[in-house]
Design a protein around this motif. Structure first.
Motif, PDB file in Angstrom:
ATOM      1  N   SER A 101       0.865  -1.182   0.000  1.00 35.34           N
ATOM      2  CA  SER A 101       0.000   0.000   0.000  1.00 35.34           C
ATOM      3  C   SER A 101       0.904   1.236   0.000  1.00 35.34           C
ATOM      4  CB  SER A 101      -0.873   0.005   1.248  1.00 35.34           C
ATOM      5  OG  SER A 101      -0.068   0.228   2.401  1.00 35.34           O
ATOM      6  N   GLU A 102       0.303   2.392  -0.195  1.00 34.30           N
ATOM      7  CA  GLU A 102       1.083   3.637  -0.227  1.00 34.30           C
ATOM      8  C   GLU A 102       1.798   3.872   1.107  1.00 34.30           C
ATOM      9  OE1 GLU A 102       0.159   8.311  -1.022  1.00 34.30           O
ATOM     10  OE2 GLU A 102      -1.068   6.855  -2.120  1.00 34.30           O
ATOM     11  N   SER A 103       1.096   3.606   2.224  1.00 36.34           N
ATOM     12  CA  SER A 103       1.709   3.834   3.531  1.00 36.34           C
ATOM     13  C   SER A 103       2.830   2.818   3.802  1.00 36.34           C
ATOM     14  CB  SER A 103       0.670   3.811   4.653  1.00 36.34           C
ATOM     15  OG  SER A 103       0.032   2.559   4.720  1.00 36.34           O
ATOM     16  N   SER A 104       2.614   1.567   3.421  1.00 43.58           N
ATOM     17  CA  SER A 104       3.658   0.555   3.603  1.00 43.58           C
ATOM     18  C   SER A 104       4.875   0.874   2.749  1.00 43.58           C
ATOM     19  CB  SER A 104       3.134  -0.836   3.238  1.00 43.58           C
ATOM     20  OG  SER A 104       2.094  -1.205   4.091  1.00 43.58           O
ATOM     21  N   ASN A 105       4.636   1.356   1.535  1.00 36.60           N
ATOM     22  CA  ASN A 105       5.727   1.741   0.648  1.00 36.60           C
ATOM     23  C   ASN A 105       6.543   2.876   1.269  1.00 36.60           C
ATOM     24  OD1 ASN A 105       6.782   0.995  -2.065  1.00 36.60           O
ATOM     25  ND2 ASN A 105       6.527   3.187  -2.407  1.00 36.60           N
ATOM     26  N   ALA A 106       5.834   3.829   1.905  1.00 37.85           N
ATOM     27  CA  ALA A 106       6.521   4.959   2.547  1.00 37.85           C
ATOM     28  C   ALA A 106       7.400   4.469   3.695  1.00 37.85           C
ATOM     29  CB  ALA A 106       5.502   5.972   3.061  1.00 37.85           C
ATOM     30  N   SER A 111       1.778   0.639   8.705  1.00 43.30           N
ATOM     31  CA  SER A 111       2.550   0.072   7.595  1.00 43.30           C
ATOM     32  C   SER A 111       3.181  -1.255   7.972  1.00 43.30           C
ATOM     33  CB  SER A 111       3.647   1.051   7.160  1.00 43.30           C
ATOM     34  OG  SER A 111       3.080   2.258   6.747  1.00 43.30           O
ATOM     35  N   ILE A 112       3.732  -1.316   9.185  1.00 47.02           N
ATOM     36  CA  ILE A 112       4.346  -2.567   9.651  1.00 47.02           C
ATOM     37  C   ILE A 112       3.288  -3.665   9.695  1.00 47.02           C
ATOM     38  CG2 ILE A 112       5.435  -3.729  11.620  1.00 47.02           C
ATOM     39  CD1 ILE A 112       6.653  -0.928  12.308  1.00 47.02           C
ATOM     40  N   ASP A 113       2.115  -3.332  10.243  1.00 48.67           N
ATOM     41  CA  ASP A 113       1.020  -4.304  10.300  1.00 48.67           C
ATOM     42  C   ASP A 113       0.637  -4.777   8.896  1.00 48.67           C
ATOM     43  OD1 ASP A 113       0.911  -4.297  13.027  1.00 48.67           O
ATOM     44  OD2 ASP A 113      -0.990  -3.217  13.195  1.00 48.67           O
ATOM     45  N   ALA A 114       0.538  -3.828   7.962  1.00 49.96           N
ATOM     46  CA  ALA A 114       0.148  -4.176   6.589  1.00 49.96           C
ATOM     47  C   ALA A 114       1.168  -5.126   5.962  1.00 49.96           C
ATOM     48  CB  ALA A 114       0.001  -2.914   5.752  1.00 49.96           C
ATOM     49  N   ILE A 115       2.445  -4.860   6.187  1.00 52.21           N
ATOM     50  CA  ILE A 115       3.506  -5.726   5.656  1.00 52.21           C
ATOM     51  C   ILE A 115       3.381  -7.130   6.249  1.00 52.21           C
ATOM     52  CG2 ILE A 115       6.014  -6.141   5.699  1.00 52.21           C
ATOM     53  CD1 ILE A 115       6.296  -3.047   5.357  1.00 52.21           C
ATOM     54  N   ASN A 116       2.945  -7.195   7.513  1.00 52.12           N
ATOM     55  CA  ASN A 116       2.775  -8.490   8.193  1.00 52.12           C
ATOM     56  C   ASN A 116       1.388  -9.084   7.982  1.00 52.12           C
ATOM     57  OD1 ASN A 116       5.398  -8.654   9.296  1.00 52.12           O
ATOM     58  ND2 ASN A 116       4.823  -7.236  10.914  1.00 52.12           N
ATOM     59  N   GLY A 117       0.582  -8.446   7.115  1.00 53.44           N
ATOM     60  CA  GLY A 117      -0.738  -8.981   6.778  1.00 53.44           C
ATOM     61  C   GLY A 117      -1.807  -8.713   7.821  1.00 53.44           C
ATOM     62  N   ILE A 118      -1.591  -7.733   8.704  1.00 50.86           N
ATOM     63  CA  ILE A 118      -2.561  -7.385   9.750  1.00 50.86           C
ATOM     64  C   ILE A 118      -3.218  -6.054   9.374  1.00 50.86           C
ATOM     65  CG2 ILE A 118      -2.856  -6.849  12.204  1.00 50.86           C
ATOM     66  CD1 ILE A 118      -0.146  -8.387  12.626  1.00 50.86           C
ATOM     67  N   HIS A 119      -4.534  -5.986   9.502  1.00 55.10           N
ATOM     68  CA  HIS A 119      -5.249  -4.743   9.159  1.00 55.10           C
ATOM     69  C   HIS A 119      -6.226  -4.407  10.281  1.00 55.10           C
ATOM     70  CE1 HIS A 119      -3.493  -4.960   5.170  1.00 55.10           C
ATOM     71  NE2 HIS A 119      -3.838  -6.231   5.153  1.00 55.10           N
ATOM     72  N   ASP A 120      -5.694  -3.838  11.364  1.00 57.19           N
ATOM     73  CA  ASP A 120      -6.517  -3.467  12.518  1.00 57.19           C
ATOM     74  C   ASP A 120      -6.156  -2.045  12.926  1.00 57.19           C
ATOM     75  OD1 ASP A 120      -7.930  -3.199  14.862  1.00 57.19           O
ATOM     76  OD2 ASP A 120      -7.236  -5.082  15.743  1.00 57.19           O
TER      77      ASP A 120
END
Length: 193
Positions: A52-57, A121-130
């Motif tokens: 995602s844009e935030s994870s990329n950042a 972003s860290i959560d998104a990279i680890n597949g967590i969306h909370d």
């Protein structure tokens, strides 16, 4: 923003041995034959796709902290220094690096928005969306260590606050731990040998 060394670069030979130099070097040169890792190659190298844009950042901020000479690339020695920090760095070295990663705009302070973005972003990279949990964690960090209550964490507040709170130190260390990615790469290297 001026960069400070992430670790002791005098121990390069020791670091190379620690990181199984021949395997890491072969992997590094296979992925980027030029000897210089661009941001795109960095993401590919660590298997970070479709971010995602935030994870990329967040990944961009991490890349920038590893690019010690600010040339837009990570060379093999910078790469070894980064791996050494991630795998073997002392708590203070890691906290200094975390602060640089969190301080996205390079202002010398971390605000709630920056910290929330990093955790998200860290959560998104680890597949967590909370997002609620992420916001609660951000608020908890600020409530604990924003001593002067100005809504920003200075370097001193961050370093002292995190080191003085063992639970927070463990949570931050676990949240930013990328050694599982490094171990996955090591597993791939062993499988190809």
């Amino acid at each position: 923003m001026t960069k400070t060394s992430m670790g002791n670069n005098d121990s390069t030979v020791e670091d190379l041995q620690t990181c199984e130099s021949h395997q890491w070097y072969r992997k590094f040169m296979t992925e980027c034959p030029s000897g210089l890792l661009s941001f795109y190659e960095f993401k590919k190298f660590f298997g970070l796709r479709n971010l995602s844009e935030s994870s990329n950042a967040y990944v961009k901020a991490m890349f920038t902290t590893f690019d010690l000479n600010d040339d837009g690339f990570i060379d093999f020695m910078e790469y070894v220094a980064a791996l050494s920090l991630v795998l073997k760095g002392a708590v203070k070295q890691k906290l200094r690096w975390y602060f640089k990663v969190y301080d996205i705009d390079g202002s010398g302070c971390i605000d709630r928005k920056e910290l929330h973005l990093i955790f998200k972003s860290i959560d998104a990279i680890n597949g967590i969306h909370d997002d609620i949990k992420t916001q609660e964690f951000t608020n908890m960090v600020f409530d604990k260590i924003d001593i002067n209550g100005d809504g920003e964490l200075s370097y001193e507040e961050f370093m002292e606050g995190v080191q003085d709170d063992e639970m927070l130190l463990n949570m931050l260390t676990q949240s930013l731990d990328i050694s599982h990615i490094v171990q996955k790469i090591q597993g791939e290297m062993m499988a190809t040998n």
